[in-house]
Design a protein around this motif. Structure first.
Motif, mmCIF file in Angstrom:
data_model
loop_
_atom_site.group_PDB
_atom_site.id
_atom_site.type_symbol
_atom_site.label_atom_id
_atom_site.label_comp_id
_atom_site.label_asym_id
_atom_site.label_seq_id
_atom_site.Cartn_x
_atom_site.Cartn_y
_atom_site.Cartn_z
ATOM 1 N N CYS A 185 1.550 9.074 -6.266
ATOM 2 C CA CYS A 185 1.965 10.466 -6.073
ATOM 3 C C CYS A 185 2.996 10.880 -7.131
ATOM 4 O O CYS A 185 2.989 12.014 -7.603
ATOM 5 C CB CYS A 185 2.539 10.665 -4.679
ATOM 6 N N GLY A 186 3.849 9.959 -7.518
ATOM 7 C CA GLY A 186 4.822 10.245 -8.574
ATOM 8 C C GLY A 186 4.148 10.504 -9.906
ATOM 9 O O GLY A 186 4.508 11.435 -10.635
ATOM 10 N N PHE A 187 3.149 9.684 -10.251
ATOM 11 C CA PHE A 187 2.418 9.902 -11.492
ATOM 12 C C PHE A 187 1.614 11.197 -11.446
ATOM 13 O O PHE A 187 1.507 11.907 -12.448
ATOM 14 C CB PHE A 187 1.499 8.723 -11.803
ATOM 15 N N LEU A 188 1.062 11.527 -10.304
ATOM 16 C CA LEU A 188 0.320 12.773 -10.153
ATOM 17 C C LEU A 188 1.247 13.970 -10.301
ATOM 18 O O LEU A 188 0.897 14.964 -10.962
ATOM 19 C CB LEU A 188 -0.386 12.798 -8.799
ATOM 20 N N ALA A 189 2.431 13.891 -9.737
ATOM 21 C CA ALA A 189 3.407 14.975 -9.876
ATOM 22 C C ALA A 189 3.847 15.115 -11.332
ATOM 23 O O ALA A 189 3.997 16.234 -11.836
ATOM 24 C CB ALA A 189 4.614 14.713 -8.969
ATOM 25 N N ALA A 240 3.611 18.129 -16.431
ATOM 26 C CA ALA A 240 3.302 18.194 -17.853
ATOM 27 C C ALA A 240 2.285 19.285 -18.147
ATOM 28 O O ALA A 240 2.380 19.991 -19.158
ATOM 29 C CB ALA A 240 2.783 16.841 -18.344
ATOM 30 N N MET A 241 1.312 19.462 -17.269
ATOM 31 C CA MET A 241 0.323 20.511 -17.483
ATOM 32 C C MET A 241 0.944 21.896 -17.301
ATOM 33 O O MET A 241 0.622 22.823 -18.034
ATOM 34 C CB MET A 241 -0.857 20.337 -16.529
ATOM 35 N N LYS A 242 1.851 22.023 -16.344
ATOM 36 C CA LYS A 242 2.480 23.319 -16.079
ATOM 37 C C LYS A 242 3.453 23.704 -17.189
ATOM 38 O O LYS A 242 3.567 24.876 -17.531
ATOM 39 C CB LYS A 242 3.214 23.269 -14.740
ATOM 40 N N SER A 243 4.119 22.724 -17.788
ATOM 41 C CA SER A 243 5.103 23.037 -18.826
ATOM 42 C C SER A 243 4.463 23.235 -20.196
ATOM 43 O O SER A 243 5.155 23.563 -21.148
ATOM 44 C CB SER A 243 6.157 21.931 -18.900
ATOM 45 N N GLY A 244 3.153 23.049 -20.301
ATOM 46 C CA GLY A 244 2.449 23.354 -21.534
ATOM 47 C C GLY A 244 2.479 22.260 -22.578
ATOM 48 O O GLY A 244 2.360 22.542 -23.766
ATOM 49 N N GLN A 245 2.642 21.033 -22.206
ATOM 50 C CA GLN A 245 2.707 19.954 -23.174
ATOM 51 C C GLN A 245 1.345 19.607 -23.761
ATOM 52 O O GLN A 245 1.271 18.976 -24.800
ATOM 53 C CB GLN A 245 3.318 18.700 -22.539
ATOM 54 N N ILE A 276 0.837 -1.197 0.000
ATOM 55 C CA ILE A 276 0.000 0.000 0.000
ATOM 56 C C ILE A 276 0.875 1.250 0.000
ATOM 57 O O ILE A 276 0.617 2.203 -0.732
ATOM 58 C CB ILE A 276 -0.975 -0.010 1.194
ATOM 59 N N GLY A 277 1.917 1.252 0.781
ATOM 60 C CA GLY A 277 2.837 2.393 0.815
ATOM 61 C C GLY A 277 3.529 2.612 -0.519
ATOM 62 O O GLY A 277 3.643 3.746 -0.999
ATOM 63 N N ILE A 278 3.985 1.539 -1.136
ATOM 64 C CA ILE A 278 4.646 1.647 -2.439
ATOM 65 C C ILE A 278 3.671 2.150 -3.496
ATOM 66 O O ILE A 278 4.016 2.996 -4.325
ATOM 67 C CB ILE A 278 5.268 0.293 -2.840
ATOM 68 N N SER A 279 2.438 1.643 -3.470
ATOM 69 C CA SER A 279 1.459 2.082 -4.460
ATOM 70 C C SER A 279 1.086 3.546 -4.270
ATOM 71 O O SER A 279 0.870 4.266 -5.247
ATOM 72 C CB SER A 279 0.215 1.207 -4.419
#
Length: 47
Positions: free
Chosen positions: A16-20, A25-30, A8-11
């Motif tokens: 959180c890594g995928f969310l970041a 990607a949204m902030k850099s305008g991709q 559960i901790g690893i998931s």
């Protein structure tokens, strides 16, 4: 039972890594212009 807490901790860290990465990607305008690349193939190239 300890392995469940570990998984559960690893998931959660992975999620959180995928969310970041998504927010980066949204902030850099991709994803600013999603329409033009699909329409570019339909237009004739002018010499």
């Amino acid at each position: 039972m300890n392995i469940i807490f570990l998984l559960i901790g690893i998931s959660l860290l992975l999620a959180c890594g995928f969310l970041a990465a998504f927010f980066w990607a949204m902030k850099s305008g991709q994803n600013d212009d999603l329409h033009t690349p699909g329409m570019r193939i339909l237009c004739d190239d002018e010499p």
